[in-house]
Design a protein around this motif. Structure first.
Motif, short mmCIF file in Angstrom:
data_model
loop_
_atom_site.label_atom_id
_atom_site.label_comp_id
_atom_site.label_asym_id
_atom_site.label_seq_id
_atom_site.Cartn_x
_atom_site.Cartn_y
_atom_site.Cartn_z
N LEU A 129 0.82 -1.21 0.00
CA LEU A 129 0.00 0.00 0.00
C LEU A 129 0.86 1.26 0.00
O LEU A 129 0.44 2.30 -0.53
CB LEU A 129 -0.92 0.00 1.22
N TRP A 130 2.05 1.19 0.57
CA TRP A 130 2.90 2.37 0.65
C TRP A 130 3.63 2.65 -0.67
O TRP A 130 3.77 3.79 -1.10
CB TRP A 130 3.90 2.20 1.78
N THR A 141 -0.27 5.74 -6.17
CA THR A 141 -1.61 6.09 -5.68
C THR A 141 -2.47 6.56 -6.84
O THR A 141 -2.84 7.74 -6.95
CB THR A 141 -1.50 7.18 -4.59
N LYS A 142 -2.76 5.67 -7.72
CA LYS A 142 -3.62 5.93 -8.87
C LYS A 142 -4.12 4.60 -9.41
O LYS A 142 -3.49 3.55 -9.20
CB LYS A 142 -2.88 6.71 -9.95
N GLY A 191 -1.21 0.03 -9.49
CA GLY A 191 -1.56 1.19 -8.69
C GLY A 191 -2.94 1.08 -8.05
O GLY A 191 -3.86 0.47 -8.62
N PRO A 234 -5.99 3.43 -6.09
CA PRO A 234 -6.45 4.79 -5.76
C PRO A 234 -6.37 5.07 -4.26
O PRO A 234 -6.36 4.14 -3.44
CB PRO A 234 -7.90 4.81 -6.26
N ARG A 235 -6.30 6.35 -3.91
CA ARG A 235 -6.16 6.73 -2.51
C ARG A 235 -7.33 6.22 -1.67
O ARG A 235 -7.15 5.75 -0.55
CB ARG A 235 -6.06 8.25 -2.40
N SER A 236 -8.55 6.33 -2.22
CA SER A 236 -9.72 5.87 -1.46
C SER A 236 -9.65 4.37 -1.18
O SER A 236 -10.01 3.92 -0.09
CB SER A 236 -11.00 6.21 -2.23
N LYS A 285 -6.89 2.61 -0.93
CA LYS A 285 -5.84 2.40 0.07
C LYS A 285 -6.37 2.65 1.47
O LYS A 285 -6.08 1.90 2.41
CB LYS A 285 -4.64 3.31 -0.21
N ILE A 286 -7.16 3.72 1.62
CA ILE A 286 -7.73 4.02 2.94
C ILE A 286 -8.67 2.91 3.39
O ILE A 286 -8.65 2.50 4.55
CB ILE A 286 -8.45 5.38 2.90
N ARG A 287 -9.47 2.39 2.46
CA ARG A 287 -10.38 1.29 2.81
C ARG A 287 -9.59 0.05 3.22
O ARG A 287 -9.96 -0.65 4.16
CB ARG A 287 -11.29 0.97 1.63
#
Length: 260
Positions: free
Chosen positions: A34-35, A39-40, A76, A78-80, A82-84
């Motif tokens: 994830l890191w 982030t796309k 890649g 998306p940021r959302s 990754k947060i989930r």
């Protein structure tokens, strides 16, 4: 019968920690993915046919089918998303890992006989493999095929390392072979980490459930019966809430005056 050995019990805790560390390593790898992945949104599925010959000729020479041209790789996120993944996967996995390690060590420390302790550490390691057993038994075959076809992913920046000059790479190897850097690389960190975790959770068990007398002896804290027989479900997710118990303990360490 009645054989008791503190070191054998600690070895059982060490073996249990070996199994638990495997799950912690999996969570660590997920955090790295994830890191380091972009982030796309990127395509994780592609259809690639070698360009050195026609598709029919490639199939004939390599003896492959259509599915062998399908490539599945980590791409890649998306940021959302990754947060989930952090909130719904990483955090629960870490929570479950901490509680599994803590209550597993407590279970081994409170097993009365050393023979039963050896048997119980085998049972605990089996419980840790239940998630793999569930995946192998209940999940669809297509998901197994995707996991088998998934290409390995390196979290290190390989492309950046390829552009490093030969002189710089050689100097880096020389620097790593000197003094503390060499000792740091030669140190077996996984066994050391397992040992540190074993010591920590054993210490946590004694700090939570035991007291120390003025003479240095360690004994159990006063024990009280719970006010209700059913274990509160909320305590399973928030253990530090505690369980309501009777005010009068059913067992406590006798004082010197009571013994006389």
């Amino acid at each position: 019968y009645g054989l008791e050995s503190y070191w054998v019990r600690f070895v059982c805790v060490f073996v249990f920690m070996l199994s638990v560390l495997h799950d912690l390593r999996g969570t660590y790898d997920m955090i790295n993915i994830l890191w380091y992945v972009p982030t796309k949104a990127e395509a994780w599925l592609s259809y690639e046919v070698p360009s050195w010959a026609s598709k029919a000729k490639v199939k004939e020479i390599l003896d492959v089918g259509e599915l062998d041209f399908v490539k599945i790789r980590i791409a890649g996120i998306p940021r959302s998303a990754k947060i989930r993944n952090i909130l719904l996967i990483i955090v629960p996995r870490l929570f479950i890992w901490v509680n599994t390690a803590k209550f597993g060590v407590m279970f081994l420390m409170e097993t009365s006989g050393i023979e039963d302790t050896i048997v119980n550490v085998t049972a605990l390691t089996y419980i840790l493999d239940l998630d793999d057993l569930v995946f192998a038994t209940f999940f669809h075959g297509s998901l197994h095929h995707i996991m088998d076809k998934l290409e390995p992913w390196e979290w290190k920046n390989v492309n950046a390392q390829e552009h490093v000059a030969v002189e710089e790479a050689f100097q880096a190897v020389v620097d790593d072979s000197k003094g503390p850097a060499l000792l740091f690389r030669l140190l077996p960190w996984r066994p050391v980490l397992v040992l540190m975790l074993s010591v920590f959770f054993v210490w946590d068990y004694y700090a939570t459930h035991c007291e120390v007398s003025p003479t240095g002896a360690i004994y159990s804290k006063a024990l009280s019966l719970p006010k209700q027989q059913l274990f509160p479900v909320l305590n399973l997710f928030i253990p530090w809430l505690g369980q309501e118990t009777e005010e009068e303990p059913f067992w406590s360490m006798p004082s010197e005056h009571e013994e006389q």
